[in-house]
Design an enzyme around this catalytic site. Sequence first.
Site, short mmCIF file in Angstrom:
data_model
loop_
_atom_site.label_atom_id
_atom_site.label_comp_id
_atom_site.label_asym_id
_atom_site.label_seq_id
_atom_site.Cartn_x
_atom_site.Cartn_y
_atom_site.Cartn_z
N GLY A 111 0.82 -1.21 0.00
CA GLY A 111 0.00 0.00 0.00
C GLY A 111 0.85 1.26 0.00
N ASP A 157 0.84 0.64 9.70
CA ASP A 157 0.37 -0.22 10.81
C ASP A 157 1.42 -0.36 11.93
OD1 ASP A 157 -1.71 -0.57 9.06
OD2 ASP A 157 -1.17 -2.61 8.48
#
Length: 350
Positions: free
Chosen positions: A10, A129
């Site tokens: 991503g 994350d």
Amino acid sequence: MHVGILTGGGDCPGLNAVIRAVTLALVRECGARVTGIERGFQGLLTRHARPLLPHEVAGILAEGGTVLGTHNRCDPFAAGDDRSGAAMDYVRELGLDALVAIGGDGTMTIAHRFEGLGLPVVGVPKTIDNDLQHTERSFGFDSAVAVVSEALDRLRTTARSHGRVMIAETMGRYAGWIALEGGMAGGADAILLPELPYDVDRVAAYCRAREAGGGSTLICIAEGAHGRGRALTLSQRIADSPDPLRLGGVAHALQHQLQPLLASEVRATVLGHTQRGGSPTAYDRVLATRFGYHAAQLVKARRWGRMVALQGDHCVSVALSEVAGRSRRVPADHALVQAARGIGVELGVA
Ligand code: F6P
């Protein structure tokens, strides 16, 4: 020396800062030629690459996303469709002596496999994350936390004005780092993490107690959180992705669980890709630049098969084999979890 750079997985704030630092340091310190591979490992298969010159990367420090493009579905080693040989043919044709791969767990795993085919590789960890093993921070995380914190400030306005329960859902996949830090920064009343499956009756009792005192409630929930004994909430399955599960929607699931148990109105907001977009924070720009510079040093020293990492505020490197296929989750006794409990933040479990 001729070095390729690619960004996989991503997009993430800070990727361009790494590309800039790797390129400038390699050109200045090694006189290297640098080539950008477009759209991650996909570019090695579709044969899309272009030279990266210092003047081209000079102005991209503050830009979000990645100027090279990225891809999170392409695995050249996919079972039944192994195209790694074709990718290596293109690497040889370009005349690359080494590859700097910037990405998360999936990218590090693929980079490690290319190393096995004889391509010298250096990895740079990227994920909002913050769940990669052996690095205390990855760039992009601070920017995501800033978005969550600001979103909670905005949601609190409506929570208080209307006496509502407002739920904000963060990204983070199976790790609760964004929800935990973002929730604490934004003063959430309750924070629900994947690592601590929540008891919905307990969360409802907490909201009712606040209702009774005339208060509203702001809940920050990680997309990978789930009620005790309940499954993960999936937004979709992407069949041709190396990791086909996309999480999302748990805020609405919680809304529907809580509403019948409460007098006040419950509303849900999914923050989604707003957490990954836009310009990196100052912290992430600096961290990404440090990582890029350190990656260039590893290339210069020909220390292949290593991933840059941050440990105790020092840039170090760890073996790619130590990182590939592993993730780092929030320990139940983490200092910030303890601090949250200590100041009365509801975590949904005793
Ligand atoms: O790993 C980063 C991440 O942003 C996760 O937090 C999230 O679950 C996932 O990527 C979303 O991926 P996509 O952009 O493919 O929906």
